[in-house]
Motif scaffolding. Structure first.
Motif, PDB file in Angstrom:
ATOM      1  N   LEU A   2     -35.876  16.291  -9.659  1.00  0.00           N
ATOM      2  CA  LEU A   2     -36.758  15.974  -8.531  1.00  0.00           C
ATOM      3  C   LEU A   2     -37.423  14.607  -8.722  1.00  0.00           C
ATOM      4  O   LEU A   2     -37.484  13.806  -7.788  1.00  0.00           O
ATOM      5  N   ARG A   3     -37.886  14.321  -9.939  1.00  0.00           N
ATOM      6  CA  ARG A   3     -38.491  13.007 -10.195  1.00  0.00           C
ATOM      7  C   ARG A   3     -37.469  11.889  -9.980  1.00  0.00           C
ATOM      8  O   ARG A   3     -37.793  10.846  -9.409  1.00  0.00           O
ATOM      9  N   ALA A   4     -36.235  12.116 -10.392  1.00  0.00           N
ATOM     10  CA  ALA A   4     -35.184  11.115 -10.198  1.00  0.00           C
ATOM     11  C   ALA A   4     -34.877  10.885  -8.718  1.00  0.00           C
ATOM     12  O   ALA A   4     -34.340   9.839  -8.353  1.00  0.00           O
ATOM     13  N   HIS A   5     -35.243  11.860  -7.880  1.00  0.00           N
ATOM     14  CA  HIS A   5     -35.025  11.736  -6.434  1.00  0.00           C
ATOM     15  C   HIS A   5     -36.313  11.373  -5.695  1.00  0.00           C
ATOM     16  O   HIS A   5     -36.451  11.648  -4.504  1.00  0.00           O
ATOM     17  N   GLY A   6     -37.251  10.761  -6.415  1.00  0.00           N
ATOM     18  CA  GLY A   6     -38.431  10.187  -5.777  1.00  0.00           C
ATOM     19  C   GLY A   6     -39.667  11.051  -5.730  1.00  0.00           C
ATOM     20  O   GLY A   6     -40.679  10.646  -5.159  1.00  0.00           O
ATOM     21  N   PHE A   7     -39.638  12.226  -6.338  1.00  0.00           N
ATOM     22  CA  PHE A   7     -40.823  13.083  -6.351  1.00  0.00           C
ATOM     23  C   PHE A   7     -41.759  12.613  -7.465  1.00  0.00           C
ATOM     24  O   PHE A   7     -41.313  12.201  -8.533  1.00  0.00           O
ATOM     25  N   GLU A   8     -43.051  12.705  -7.186  1.00  0.00           N
ATOM     26  CA  GLU A   8     -44.067  12.386  -8.184  1.00  0.00           C
ATOM     27  C   GLU A   8     -44.780  13.671  -8.558  1.00  0.00           C
ATOM     28  O   GLU A   8     -45.110  14.478  -7.696  1.00  0.00           O
ATOM     29  N   GLU A   9     -45.020  13.837  -9.865  1.00  0.00           N
ATOM     30  CA  GLU A   9     -45.663  15.056 -10.337  1.00  0.00           C
ATOM     31  C   GLU A   9     -47.169  14.885 -10.346  1.00  0.00           C
ATOM     32  O   GLU A   9     -47.701  13.909 -10.869  1.00  0.00           O
ATOM     33  N   LYS A  10     -47.867  15.844  -9.732  1.00  0.00           N
ATOM     34  CA  LYS A  10     -49.321  15.850  -9.719  1.00  0.00           C
ATOM     35  C   LYS A  10     -49.825  16.623 -10.935  1.00  0.00           C
ATOM     36  O   LYS A  10     -49.061  17.312 -11.602  1.00  0.00           O
ATOM     37  N   ALA A  11     -51.115  16.542 -11.190  1.00  0.00           N
ATOM     38  CA  ALA A  11     -51.712  17.181 -12.372  1.00  0.00           C
ATOM     39  C   ALA A  11     -51.497  18.693 -12.384  1.00  0.00           C
ATOM     40  O   ALA A  11     -51.376  19.287 -13.450  1.00  0.00           O
ATOM     41  N   ASP A  12     -51.403  19.320 -11.206  1.00  0.00           N
ATOM     42  CA  ASP A  12     -51.239  20.773 -11.156  1.00  0.00           C
ATOM     43  C   ASP A  12     -49.778  21.211 -11.267  1.00  0.00           C
ATOM     44  O   ASP A  12     -49.474  22.396 -11.159  1.00  0.00           O
ATOM     45  N   GLY A  13     -48.866  20.258 -11.506  1.00  0.00           N
ATOM     46  CA  GLY A  13     -47.456  20.580 -11.667  1.00  0.00           C
ATOM     47  C   GLY A  13     -46.645  20.489 -10.391  1.00  0.00           C
ATOM     48  O   GLY A  13     -45.419  20.557 -10.430  1.00  0.00           O
ATOM     49  N   GLU A  14     -47.323  20.348  -9.252  1.00  0.00           N
ATOM     50  CA  GLU A  14     -46.599  20.198  -7.989  1.00  0.00           C
ATOM     51  C   GLU A  14     -45.882  18.846  -7.981  1.00  0.00           C
ATOM     52  O   GLU A  14     -46.413  17.848  -8.443  1.00  0.00           O
ATOM     53  N   LEU A  15     -44.664  18.859  -7.483  1.00  0.00           N
ATOM     54  CA  LEU A  15     -43.907  17.623  -7.315  1.00  0.00           C
ATOM     55  C   LEU A  15     -43.866  17.343  -5.821  1.00  0.00           C
ATOM     56  O   LEU A  15     -43.537  18.227  -5.026  1.00  0.00           O
ATOM     57  N   ARG A  16     -44.213  16.108  -5.434  1.00  0.00           N
ATOM     58  CA  ARG A  16     -44.253  15.807  -4.009  1.00  0.00           C
ATOM     59  C   ARG A  16     -43.660  14.439  -3.736  1.00  0.00           C
ATOM     60  O   ARG A  16     -43.669  13.559  -4.586  1.00  0.00           O
ATOM     61  N   LYS A  17     -43.138  14.318  -2.528  1.00  0.00           N
ATOM     62  CA  LYS A  17     -42.488  13.082  -2.100  1.00  0.00           C
ATOM     63  C   LYS A  17     -42.849  12.822  -0.649  1.00  0.00           C
ATOM     64  O   LYS A  17     -42.804  13.733   0.184  1.00  0.00           O
ATOM     65  N   ARG A  18     -43.245  11.585  -0.372  1.00  0.00           N
ATOM     66  CA  ARG A  18     -43.557  11.205   1.003  1.00  0.00           C
ATOM     67  C   ARG A  18     -42.269  11.262   1.828  1.00  0.00           C
ATOM     68  O   ARG A  18     -41.214  10.821   1.390  1.00  0.00           O
ATOM     69  N   VAL A  19     -42.396  11.821   3.026  1.00  0.00           N
ATOM     70  CA  VAL A  19     -41.251  11.932   3.934  1.00  0.00           C
ATOM     71  C   VAL A  19     -40.994  10.558   4.557  1.00  0.00           C
ATOM     72  O   VAL A  19     -41.938   9.923   5.042  1.00  0.00           O
ATOM     73  N   PRO A  20     -39.749  10.096   4.522  1.00  0.00           N
ATOM     74  CA  PRO A  20     -39.438   8.808   5.159  1.00  0.00           C
ATOM     75  C   PRO A  20     -39.830   8.823   6.625  1.00  0.00           C
ATOM     76  O   PRO A  20     -39.673   9.823   7.319  1.00  0.00           O
ATOM     77  N   ARG A  21     -40.351   7.712   7.106  1.00  0.00           N
ATOM     78  CA  ARG A  21     -40.850   7.603   8.491  1.00  0.00           C
ATOM     79  C   ARG A  21     -39.810   7.057   9.463  1.00  0.00           C
ATOM     80  O   ARG A  21     -40.163   6.648  10.541  1.00  0.00           O
TER      81      ARG A  21
END
Length: 145
Positions: free
Chosen positions: A122-141
């Motif tokens: 997921l990180r290799a595909h642009g997700f960033e890990e938050k402190a709580d372990g959630e991985l999130r990625k901004r949706v392309p506009r």
């Protein structure tokens, strides 16, 4: 819908079946908050099935609320490592963009047997890990049709 030679079909209604069980392989659906569904049991959220000429390659699930979407990507064990997860991710991001959502996110369960591998993917595909372990990625506009 054809996507890079793959079929992408929204399931309405989504139900647990033998094809989903095969795609999950050795991963329990309970690991992802699905409980232990019986064959034919309806599933919550929105599900899409990815297929090619050889059959079902995997599934994507999207649960949107509050402007974001939690996603789940499942690729059949026999097809992992072929880049098909990226195809499913692309289609889920496309759907999230069409809905004008802000982020897609995923939490890899602590008990997932391949937690580090999946988190790294997921990180290799642009997700960033938050402190709580959630991985999130901004949706392309981009404008999505």
């Amino acid at each position: 819908m054809e996507v890079h030679g793959q079929g992408w079909t929204k399931e309405a209604p989504a139900r647990w079946d033998a094809a989903k069980a095969a795609a999950f392989g050795d991963l329990s659906p309970a690991l992802f908050g699905l409980g232990t569904p019986a064959d034919g049991e309806p599933l919550g959220d929105e599900w899409w099935r990815a297929e090619d000429g050889r059959g079902v390659i995997g599934y994507g699930r999207l649960d949107d609320s509050w402007g974001d979407a939690e996603i789940l990507i499942v690729v059949h064990p026999d097809r992992r490592g072929e880049g098909l997860g990226a195809v499913v991710l692309d289609r889920l991001e496309h759907e999230a963009g069409r809905r004008h959502l802000n982020y897609v996110d995923n939490v890899v369960p602590l008990t997932h047997p391949r937690r580090e591998e999946v988190s790294g993917w997921l990180r290799a595909h642009g997700f960033e890990e938050k402190a709580d372990g959630e991985l999130r990625k901004r949706v392309p506009r981009a404008v999505v049709t």
